[in-house]
Design a protein around this motif. Structure first.
Motif, short mmCIF file in Angstrom:
data_model
loop_
_atom_site.label_atom_id
_atom_site.label_comp_id
_atom_site.label_asym_id
_atom_site.label_seq_id
_atom_site.Cartn_x
_atom_site.Cartn_y
_atom_site.Cartn_z
N UNK A 117 6.37 -2.10 -3.76
CA UNK A 117 5.85 -2.32 -5.11
C UNK A 117 4.71 -3.33 -5.03
N UNK A 118 3.51 -2.92 -5.45
CA UNK A 118 2.35 -3.80 -5.37
C UNK A 118 1.64 -3.86 -6.73
N UNK A 119 1.43 -5.07 -7.22
CA UNK A 119 0.66 -5.30 -8.43
C UNK A 119 -0.66 -5.92 -8.02
N UNK A 120 -1.75 -5.21 -8.31
CA UNK A 120 -3.09 -5.62 -7.86
C UNK A 120 -3.82 -6.31 -9.01
N UNK A 121 -4.31 -7.53 -8.76
CA UNK A 121 -5.08 -8.24 -9.78
C UNK A 121 -6.49 -7.68 -9.90
N UNK A 122 -7.14 -7.45 -8.74
CA UNK A 122 -8.49 -6.88 -8.71
C UNK A 122 -8.56 -5.82 -7.62
N UNK A 123 -9.05 -4.64 -7.99
CA UNK A 123 -9.25 -3.59 -7.00
C UNK A 123 -10.66 -3.73 -6.45
N UNK A 124 -10.74 -4.21 -5.18
CA UNK A 124 -12.04 -4.48 -4.57
C UNK A 124 -12.26 -3.71 -3.29
N UNK A 125 -11.30 -2.84 -2.93
CA UNK A 125 -11.43 -2.12 -1.67
C UNK A 125 -10.53 -0.89 -1.70
N UNK A 126 -10.53 -0.16 -0.59
CA UNK A 126 -9.78 1.09 -0.49
C UNK A 126 -8.28 0.84 -0.35
N UNK A 127 -7.51 1.87 -0.72
CA UNK A 127 -6.05 1.85 -0.58
C UNK A 127 -5.62 3.12 0.13
N UNK A 128 -4.83 2.96 1.20
CA UNK A 128 -4.26 4.10 1.92
C UNK A 128 -2.76 3.88 2.06
N UNK A 129 -1.97 4.83 1.56
CA UNK A 129 -0.51 4.70 1.61
C UNK A 129 0.08 5.99 2.16
N UNK A 130 0.93 5.85 3.18
CA UNK A 130 1.62 6.98 3.80
C UNK A 130 3.12 6.76 3.66
N UNK A 131 3.80 7.69 2.99
CA UNK A 131 5.23 7.55 2.73
C UNK A 131 5.99 8.69 3.41
N UNK A 132 6.89 8.33 4.34
CA UNK A 132 7.74 9.34 4.98
C UNK A 132 8.94 9.64 4.10
N UNK A 133 9.65 8.58 3.71
CA UNK A 133 10.81 8.73 2.83
C UNK A 133 11.02 7.42 2.09
N UNK A 134 10.49 7.33 0.90
CA UNK A 134 10.61 6.08 0.17
C UNK A 134 9.94 6.18 -1.18
N UNK A 135 9.85 5.05 -1.85
CA UNK A 135 9.26 5.00 -3.18
C UNK A 135 8.20 3.92 -3.23
N UNK A 136 7.08 4.23 -3.86
CA UNK A 136 5.96 3.30 -3.98
C UNK A 136 5.54 3.19 -5.44
N UNK A 137 5.38 1.94 -5.89
CA UNK A 137 4.85 1.66 -7.22
C UNK A 137 3.57 0.87 -7.06
N UNK A 138 2.47 1.40 -7.59
CA UNK A 138 1.16 0.77 -7.46
C UNK A 138 0.64 0.45 -8.85
N UNK A 139 0.60 -0.85 -9.17
CA UNK A 139 0.19 -1.33 -10.48
C UNK A 139 -1.25 -1.83 -10.38
N UNK A 140 -2.19 -1.10 -11.00
CA UNK A 140 -3.61 -1.43 -10.91
C UNK A 140 -4.12 -1.97 -12.24
N UNK A 141 -5.18 -2.79 -12.22
CA UNK A 141 -5.76 -3.27 -13.49
C UNK A 141 -6.33 -2.11 -14.29
N UNK A 142 -6.36 -2.28 -15.60
CA UNK A 142 -6.80 -1.20 -16.49
C UNK A 142 -8.23 -0.77 -16.21
#
Length: 288
Positions: free
Chosen positions: A209-234
């Motif tokens: 679970x990641x809450x991002x204050x400022x999106x200033x670069x790329x994001x790469x996420x690879x999930x084999x078996x799990x759950x991801x929560x990505x909280x980005x600024x509006x």
């Protein structure tokens, strides 16, 4: 007769083991205190701890000081460009347990102006590491963390290169700014709040679970078996490209040029400046 003798030997042996363990626990109240200078030549602080509660405390000083209240051997060593801190456990430590055992605590005091590299190897136990405050974070060039099955809390850090490998443990991070951020989770939980920087994450079986204050670069996420929560600024500007084998990718952001099917999602939010690449084998990713 042989059975009686054997029984007496067993009872005697158990008495010696328990009694010696009990006595050794009383002696563990002795506090060990070791320190070495941190100089301009010090390029790395290396910490290797397990089965203890560890706190890393930056303060106004020019040396590293370690204070430990356990019975294990505390070693602080200066090998030129590296200062090492570790606790050596003996194989028979488990004999020494008693109901009167004290909590094993290690406190490591480091210079608050130390800004080079740090490596933390946490086998098990708990570790807390925090900069002075939100407005006065600790700044490091590189921070590498390897967790076996422990619990880690990080707060108020600015790190150029951040690398973390979690085998089976729990990590909580509050305020982290990076130029490169790598997160590898085999089987554990990682929760990050107030994050700024790129994200490269590999989740084998766990929760991220990641809450991002400022999106200033790329994001790469690879999930084999799990759950991801990505909280980005509006107002985040990103282009999403996600593929799913068995799972789900969902986004609460209104996307333009949206193309979504059962196994993929594509679209753009804002200017679409920063790419978000998602690959899910068996799991779920939620962007909100």
């Amino acid at each position: 007769m042989k059975r009686i003798i054997l029984l007496l030997l067993v009872i005697t042996g158990l008495y010696i083991v328990f009694n010696q363990g009990f006595q050794m626990d009383w002696s563990q109240g002795e506090t060990k205190n070791t320190q070495v200078a941190v100089t301009d030549d010090t390029d790395l602080i290396e910490i290797n701890v397990s089965s203890v509660s560890t706190t890393i405390i930056p303060e106004d000083r020019d040396d590293l000081k370690a204070v430990y209240n356990g019975k294990e051997k505390l070693t602080v060593n200066d090998s030129g460009d590296t200062v090492e801190v570790w606790i050596k456990h003996k194989w028979f430590d488990w004999f020494n347990w008693s109901p009167f055992s004290k909590k094993r605590e290690l406190k490591i005091y480091i210079p608050e102006n130390y800004d080079r590299n740090m490596s933390i190897d946490l086998g098990s136990g708990n570790l807390h590491f925090s900069g002075t405050s939100k407005n006065k974070p600790l700044k490091l060039n590189e921070l590498t963390i390897d967790i076996g099955s422990g619990n880690l809390n990080l707060t108020n850090l600015v790190v150029k290169d951040f690398v973390q490998d979690v085998s089976s443990g729990n990590v909580n991070i509050d305020l982290l700014k990076t130029e490169t951020g790598s997160f590898d989770i085999s089987s554990g939980n990682l929760e990050i709040k107030h994050y700024t920087g790129p994200i490269e994450a590999d989740v084998s079986s766990g929760r991220l679970s990641i809450q991002v204050d400022q999106l200033l670069d790329a994001i790469t996420i690879d999930v084999s078996s799990g759950d991801v929560s990505l909280d980005l600024p509006d107002d985040a500007d990103f282009t999403i490209d996600g593929d799913v084998s068995s799972g789900n990718i969902s986004s609460s952001f209104p996307l333009t040029s949206k193309d979504q099917s059962k196994h993929s999602i594509e679209g753009k939010h804002g200017s679409g400046k920063f790419p978000i690449k998602l690959d899910v084998s068996s799991g779920n990713i939620r962007i909100h």
